[in-house]
Design an enzyme around this catalytic site. Structure first.
Site, PDB file in Angstrom:
ATOM      1  N   LYS A 145       0.792  -1.212  -0.218  1.00 35.80           N
ATOM      2  CA  LYS A 145       0.016   0.252  -0.018  1.00 35.80           C
ATOM      3  C   LYS A 145       0.817   1.271   0.021  1.00 35.80           C
ATOM      4  O   LYS A 145       1.721   1.446   0.951  1.00 35.80           O
ATOM      5  CB  LYS A 145      -1.034   0.310   1.316  1.00 35.80           C
ATOM      6  CG  LYS A 145      -2.207  -0.614   1.177  1.00 35.80           C
ATOM      7  CD  LYS A 145      -2.833  -0.789   2.486  1.00 35.80           C
ATOM      8  CE  LYS A 145      -4.284  -0.051   2.690  1.00 35.80           C
ATOM      9  NZ  LYS A 145      -4.870  -0.398   3.785  1.00 35.80           N
TER      10      LYS A 145
HETATM   11  O1  G3P Z   1      -9.310   0.052   4.768  1.00 34.67           O
HETATM   12  C1  G3P Z   1      -9.178   1.229   5.395  1.00 34.67           C
HETATM   13  C2  G3P Z   1      -9.611   1.470   6.671  1.00 34.67           C
HETATM   14  O2  G3P Z   1      -8.635   0.727   7.547  1.00 34.67           O
HETATM   15  C3  G3P Z   1      -9.713   3.001   7.105  1.00 34.67           C
HETATM   16  O3  G3P Z   1     -10.755   2.699   7.940  1.00 34.67           O
HETATM   17  O4  G3P Z   1     -12.161   3.189   9.970  1.00 34.67           O
HETATM   18  O5  G3P Z   1      -9.962   3.895   9.718  1.00 34.67           O
HETATM   19  O6  G3P Z   1     -11.476   4.888   8.134  1.00 34.67           O
HETATM   20  P1  G3P Z   1     -10.934   3.905   8.997  1.00 34.67           P
END
Ligand code: G3P
Length: 284
Positions: free
Chosen positions: A109
């Site tokens: 990533k």
């Molecule tokens: O896959 C991306 C994720 O990990 C981010 O999620 O919940 O931190 O916005 P969040």
């Protein structure tokens, strides 16, 4: 990919026990996304107050990725490079070349900023990649152009929940990029990320997002609903979220450097990933 679903199903997390459980619940799992915040959260539980050295912390990330890889040897496991706003592409590329050796099924990533895409444009010829922290159609166009000629799978991760969190309809961005990519060669797979609820999953499936990554909490809620699918006449209800309209003026076909890559949530996200990781690591 299971024929029942129109997308590959990933789990989003940093805890191998969740991977195991999710695989058991669904009967299979196509992959997993991780990020520094999720890994740091896992490690914070075991590390207590004593901080790790950078090498030890990296070793832990490698160990966790290895455990996940063993649970889903045929899946894809996203591993993130560590970057802050100042990290240059060469540094990201060298981290990527190291991380891709950790496990046979790694996808590396990179953040969706100029240095990240510069690194990704080279890396996509060498390894599977995933461009993270994507919030706009313009960024999606740049990702497409930067990775033309890729020799390995390329994922793009629109973070829908983070847009929802501030009152904008994150799923619109998924819909917009899928629409824009229709005129392309299909080399970029849209991975709906930052999923907050079952409606996000259903709409991602309805839109034929190539992949959806689901945090364990939402995964369990979806399991409780027998992994329901969107009806043919499914309509996503965005509630009070502000629409993000499709931009006809943003089209594929320009050099990637000419697209506007800025989004404040990309920059904020990069700094937050970096801060979460550093909270675990001794400063040198
Ligand atoms: O896959 C991306 C994720 O990990 C981010 O999620 O919940 O931190 O916005 P969040």
């Amino acid at each position: 990919m299971d024929k029942k679903f129109s997308a590959k199903i990933f789990i989003d997390g940093g805890e191998p026990e969740e991977t195991k459980e999710a695989k058991k619940l669904l009967g299979f799992l196509d992959g997993q996304t991780t990020n520094p915040t999720l890994i740091a959260k896992n490690l914070a539980a075991s590390v207590s107050s004593a901080k790790l050295t950078q090498d030890e912390a990296l070793g832990e990330y490698k160990r966790i990725a290895g455990e996940i890889s063993k649970i889903i040897p045929h899946g894809s496991v996203s591993i993130q490079v560590f970057a802050n706003g100042k990290t240059e592409s060469e540094e990201m590329l060298s981290q990527a070349r190291e991380r891709t050796k950790w496990i046979p099924n790694a996808s590396i990533k990179f953040p969706c900023n100029a240095e990240g895409l510069k690194a990704a444009s080279v890396a996509c010829k060498e390894m599977p990649i995933n461009i993270t922290l994507v919030f706009t159609q313009s960024q999606a166009a740049a990702v497409y152009e930067a990775t033309l000629g890729a020799k390995h799978p390329v994922f793009i991760s629109p973070f829908v929940g983070r847009l929802d969190d501030r009152g904008e309809n994150g799923m619109d961005v998924v819909s917009n990029m899928i629409k824009m990519y229709q005129s392309g060669d299909k080399h970029v797979e849209v991975l709906t990320a930052s999923v907050r609820n079952i409606a996000h999953i259903l709409y991602a499936l309805y839109l034929k997002s190539n992949i959806v990554t689901v945090p364990f909490k939402v995964f369990r809620q979806w399991a409780d609903k027998n992994f329901m699918l969107p009806a043919e006449n499914f309509v996503y209800n965005p509630g009070n979220l502000k629409a993000v309209p499709f931009r006809k003026d943003i089209m594929l076909g320009k050099p990637w450097q000419e697209y506007d890559l800025f989004h404040d949530l990309t920059d904020i996200g990069i700094e937050k990933f970096s801060a979460d990781w550093n909270s675990l690591v001794q400063s040198s």
